[in-house]
Motif scaffolding. Structure first.
Motif, PDB file in Angstrom:
ATOM      1  N   GLY A 124       0.845  -1.182   0.000  1.00  0.00           N
ATOM      2  CA  GLY A 124       0.000   0.000   0.000  1.00  0.00           C
ATOM      3  C   GLY A 124       0.883   1.235   0.000  1.00  0.00           C
ATOM      4  O   GLY A 124       2.018   1.201   0.504  1.00  0.00           O
ATOM      5  N   GLN A 125       0.389   2.336  -0.570  1.00  0.00           N
ATOM      6  CA  GLN A 125       1.166   3.573  -0.660  1.00  0.00           C
ATOM      7  C   GLN A 125       0.328   4.745  -0.154  1.00  0.00           C
ATOM      8  O   GLN A 125      -0.892   4.771  -0.322  1.00  0.00           O
ATOM      9  N   TYR A 126       1.021   5.707   0.441  1.00  0.00           N
ATOM     10  CA  TYR A 126       0.368   6.968   0.794  1.00  0.00           C
ATOM     11  C   TYR A 126       1.414   8.066   0.660  1.00  0.00           C
ATOM     12  O   TYR A 126       2.505   7.969   1.243  1.00  0.00           O
ATOM     13  N   GLY A 127       1.094   9.092  -0.151  1.00  0.00           N
ATOM     14  CA  GLY A 127       2.110  10.100  -0.428  1.00  0.00           C
ATOM     15  C   GLY A 127       1.558  11.496  -0.552  1.00  0.00           C
ATOM     16  O   GLY A 127       0.345  11.737  -0.423  1.00  0.00           O
ATOM     17  N   TYR A 128       2.473  12.436  -0.834  1.00  0.00           N
ATOM     18  CA  TYR A 128       2.142  13.853  -0.970  1.00  0.00           C
ATOM     19  C   TYR A 128       2.481  14.319  -2.376  1.00  0.00           C
ATOM     20  O   TYR A 128       3.567  14.029  -2.897  1.00  0.00           O
ATOM     21  N   ASP A 129       1.551  15.044  -2.972  1.00  0.00           N
ATOM     22  CA  ASP A 129       1.670  15.524  -4.348  1.00  0.00           C
ATOM     23  C   ASP A 129       2.351  16.893  -4.362  1.00  0.00           C
ATOM     24  O   ASP A 129       1.797  17.882  -3.883  1.00  0.00           O
ATOM     25  N   PHE A 130       3.586  16.943  -4.912  1.00  0.00           N
ATOM     26  CA  PHE A 130       4.315  18.199  -5.055  1.00  0.00           C
ATOM     27  C   PHE A 130       4.206  18.758  -6.479  1.00  0.00           C
ATOM     28  O   PHE A 130       5.025  19.565  -6.891  1.00  0.00           O
ATOM     29  N   GLY A 131       3.222  18.313  -7.235  1.00  0.00           N
ATOM     30  CA  GLY A 131       3.100  18.696  -8.643  1.00  0.00           C
ATOM     31  C   GLY A 131       3.536  17.541  -9.512  1.00  0.00           C
ATOM     32  O   GLY A 131       2.885  16.507  -9.557  1.00  0.00           O
ATOM     33  N   ARG A 132       4.675  17.687 -10.172  1.00  0.00           N
ATOM     34  CA  ARG A 132       5.189  16.601 -11.011  1.00  0.00           C
ATOM     35  C   ARG A 132       6.008  15.598 -10.209  1.00  0.00           C
ATOM     36  O   ARG A 132       6.499  14.610 -10.756  1.00  0.00           O
ATOM     37  N   THR A 133       6.173  15.839  -8.914  1.00  0.00           N
ATOM     38  CA  THR A 133       6.904  14.928  -8.037  1.00  0.00           C
ATOM     39  C   THR A 133       5.972  14.375  -6.969  1.00  0.00           C
ATOM     40  O   THR A 133       5.196  15.121  -6.378  1.00  0.00           O
ATOM     41  N   LEU A 134       6.056  13.086  -6.728  1.00  0.00           N
ATOM     42  CA  LEU A 134       5.282  12.415  -5.689  1.00  0.00           C
ATOM     43  C   LEU A 134       6.239  11.726  -4.727  1.00  0.00           C
ATOM     44  O   LEU A 134       7.053  10.891  -5.138  1.00  0.00           O
ATOM     45  N   ALA A 135       6.172  12.072  -3.441  1.00  0.00           N
ATOM     46  CA  ALA A 135       6.936  11.390  -2.397  1.00  0.00           C
ATOM     47  C   ALA A 135       5.960  10.560  -1.578  1.00  0.00           C
ATOM     48  O   ALA A 135       4.882  11.046  -1.206  1.00  0.00           O
ATOM     49  N   TYR A 136       6.323   9.300  -1.283  1.00  0.00           N
ATOM     50  CA  TYR A 136       5.363   8.429  -0.609  1.00  0.00           C
ATOM     51  C   TYR A 136       6.057   7.470   0.356  1.00  0.00           C
ATOM     52  O   TYR A 136       7.253   7.177   0.244  1.00  0.00           O
ATOM     53  N   ALA A 137       5.267   6.987   1.303  1.00  0.00           N
ATOM     54  CA  ALA A 137       5.668   5.890   2.182  1.00  0.00           C
ATOM     55  C   ALA A 137       4.899   4.645   1.746  1.00  0.00           C
ATOM     56  O   ALA A 137       3.778   4.747   1.215  1.00  0.00           O
ATOM     57  N   THR A 138       5.486   3.488   1.964  1.00  0.00           N
ATOM     58  CA  THR A 138       4.842   2.249   1.542  1.00  0.00           C
ATOM     59  C   THR A 138       5.060   1.161   2.585  1.00  0.00           C
ATOM     60  O   THR A 138       6.064   1.166   3.313  1.00  0.00           O
ATOM     61  N   ALA A 139       4.123   0.229   2.666  1.00  0.00           N
ATOM     62  CA  ALA A 139       4.218  -0.904   3.590  1.00  0.00           C
ATOM     63  C   ALA A 139       3.386  -2.043   3.032  1.00  0.00           C
ATOM     64  O   ALA A 139       2.432  -1.821   2.266  1.00  0.00           O
ATOM     65  N   GLY A 140       3.754  -3.278   3.405  1.00  0.00           N
ATOM     66  CA  GLY A 140       2.995  -4.416   2.920  1.00  0.00           C
ATOM     67  C   GLY A 140       3.628  -5.733   3.314  1.00  0.00           C
ATOM     68  O   GLY A 140       4.358  -5.831   4.309  1.00  0.00           O
ATOM     69  N   ILE A 141       3.359  -6.749   2.513  1.00  0.00           N
ATOM     70  CA  ILE A 141       3.874  -8.094   2.766  1.00  0.00           C
ATOM     71  C   ILE A 141       4.703  -8.555   1.574  1.00  0.00           C
ATOM     72  O   ILE A 141       4.563  -8.026   0.463  1.00  0.00           O
ATOM     73  N   ALA A 142       5.586  -9.543   1.830  1.00  0.00           N
ATOM     74  CA  ALA A 142       6.490 -10.041   0.784  1.00  0.00           C
ATOM     75  C   ALA A 142       6.506 -11.567   0.806  1.00  0.00           C
ATOM     76  O   ALA A 142       7.399 -12.178   1.424  1.00  0.00           O
ATOM     77  N   PRO A 143       5.541 -12.234   0.163  1.00  0.00           N
ATOM     78  CA  PRO A 143       5.597 -13.693   0.047  1.00  0.00           C
ATOM     79  C   PRO A 143       6.814 -14.109  -0.772  1.00  0.00           C
ATOM     80  O   PRO A 143       7.006 -13.641  -1.895  1.00  0.00           O
ATOM     81  N   THR A 144       7.642 -14.998  -0.202  1.00  0.00           N
ATOM     82  CA  THR A 144       8.920 -15.372  -0.828  1.00  0.00           C
ATOM     83  C   THR A 144       9.030 -16.887  -0.911  1.00  0.00           C
ATOM     84  O   THR A 144       8.752 -17.608   0.050  1.00  0.00           O
ATOM     85  N   ASP A 145       9.471 -17.365  -2.068  1.00  0.00           N
ATOM     86  CA  ASP A 145       9.647 -18.794  -2.316  1.00  0.00           C
ATOM     87  C   ASP A 145      11.140 -19.099  -2.342  1.00  0.00           C
ATOM     88  O   ASP A 145      11.879 -18.536  -3.150  1.00  0.00           O
ATOM     89  N   THR A 146      11.605 -19.992  -1.455  1.00  0.00           N
ATOM     90  CA  THR A 146      12.999 -20.408  -1.414  1.00  0.00           C
ATOM     91  C   THR A 146      13.076 -21.929  -1.385  1.00  0.00           C
ATOM     92  O   THR A 146      12.084 -22.614  -1.125  1.00  0.00           O
ATOM     93  N   SER A 147      14.285 -22.448  -1.628  1.00  0.00           N
ATOM     94  CA  SER A 147      14.473 -23.901  -1.567  1.00  0.00           C
ATOM     95  C   SER A 147      14.423 -24.409  -0.131  1.00  0.00           C
ATOM     96  O   SER A 147      14.307 -25.622   0.093  1.00  0.00           O
ATOM     97  N   LEU A 148      14.495 -23.506   0.852  1.00  0.00           N
ATOM     98  CA  LEU A 148      14.368 -23.886   2.258  1.00  0.00           C
ATOM     99  C   LEU A 148      12.920 -23.917   2.718  1.00  0.00           C
ATOM    100  O   LEU A 148      12.618 -24.448   3.787  1.00  0.00           O
ATOM    101  N   GLY A 149      12.047 -23.336   1.917  1.00  0.00           N
ATOM    102  CA  GLY A 149      10.644 -23.235   2.295  1.00  0.00           C
ATOM    103  C   GLY A 149      10.127 -21.833   2.018  1.00  0.00           C
ATOM    104  O   GLY A 149      10.896 -20.897   1.762  1.00  0.00           O
ATOM    105  N   ASP A 150       8.812 -21.712   2.056  1.00  0.00           N
ATOM    106  CA  ASP A 150       8.192 -20.417   1.792  1.00  0.00           C
ATOM    107  C   ASP A 150       8.067 -19.614   3.080  1.00  0.00           C
ATOM    108  O   ASP A 150       7.975 -20.162   4.178  1.00  0.00           O
ATOM    109  N   GLU A 151       8.040 -18.296   2.915  1.00  0.00           N
ATOM    110  CA  GLU A 151       7.863 -17.410   4.060  1.00  0.00           C
ATOM    111  C   GLU A 151       7.264 -16.100   3.563  1.00  0.00           C
ATOM    112  O   GLU A 151       7.651 -15.590   2.490  1.00  0.00           O
ATOM    113  N   THR A 152       6.337 -15.561   4.323  1.00  0.00           N
ATOM    114  CA  THR A 152       5.768 -14.250   4.033  1.00  0.00           C
ATOM    115  C   THR A 152       6.250 -13.269   5.091  1.00  0.00           C
ATOM    116  O   THR A 152       5.884 -13.372   6.258  1.00  0.00           O
TER     117      THR A 152
END
Length: 202
Positions: A124-152
């Motif tokens: 998800g993102q939430y940011g501030y509009d400076f005109g042609r520039t957008l600065a934002y913060a983001t957060a979320g989840i990262a489901p990852t597949d490895t040979s050791l097993g999956d992890e989110t």
């Protein structure tokens, strides 16, 4: 007795009357000084950040593992797609990203014990509009597949985008990830990524 001066006086009066408008019209007042109004620069317009977009990213990922496995780093190419809502000065959005970093887990004996196959990021993102520039913060989840097993794991980060044209956007993003344990391997990790991004807005 008839006056011989009456016709001459009348003629003289008519001549003076006829000449008066001509003399009045011959006077032209000096032109008024022009009024100079100082120019006021127009305020920069807000950028239009609403709508869907699709793009590519290229960056660097640095992984710190625990439980005796060694650290690793790699470059990574990714693809992302998202949608943003522009509320004027603030912008909110959602994004999905896919990447395949070249990362290996090496145990304390120096042999490879696993590798990372792919990483998804749902943000998800939430940011501030400076005109042609957008600065934002983001957060979320990262489901990852490895040979050791999956992890989110979870991720947090910041980013900035710049509208080069109405449709093309160049940006950069830094993310921090945390993974508790891949499968039941006893190996967890945290990772930091820094990437440049090119997106096309529809």
């Amino acid at each position: 007795m008839t006056s011989y001066f009456a016709p001459a006086a009348i003629a003289l009066g008519l001549t003076a009357a006829a000449a008066a408008p001509a003399m009045a019209g011959s006077y032209s007042p000096a032109p008024a000084e022009p009024v100079i109004v100082p120019a006021v620069p127009a305020a920069a317009p807000d950028g239009d950040w609403g709508g869907a977009y699709l793009g590519l990213s290229y960056g660097y990922i640095d992984v710190n593992t625990d439980s005796g496995a060694s650290d690793d780093s790699s470059d990574a190419l990714g693809i992302h797609a998202g949608y943003r809502w522009d509320f004027g000065r603030t912008v909110a959005g959602v994004e999905v990203e896919y990447a395949e970093p070249d990362l290996d887990f090496v145990n304390s004996s120096g042999t490879q014990s696993g590798s990372v196959d792919n990483v998804w990021r749902i943000k998800g993102q939430y940011g501030y509009d400076f005109g042609r520039t957008l600065a934002y913060a983001t957060a979320g989840i990262a489901p990852t597949d490895t040979s050791l097993g999956d992890e989110t794991g979870y991720l947090v980060g910041v980013g900035v985008d710049y509208q080069m044209t109405q449709n093309w956007v160049m940006g950069a993003e830094v993310l921090y990830h945390d993974f508790d344990e891949f499968g039941s391997s006893g190996v967890g990790a945290d990772a930091t990524t820094a990437a440049v991004r090119l997106s096309y807005r529809f």
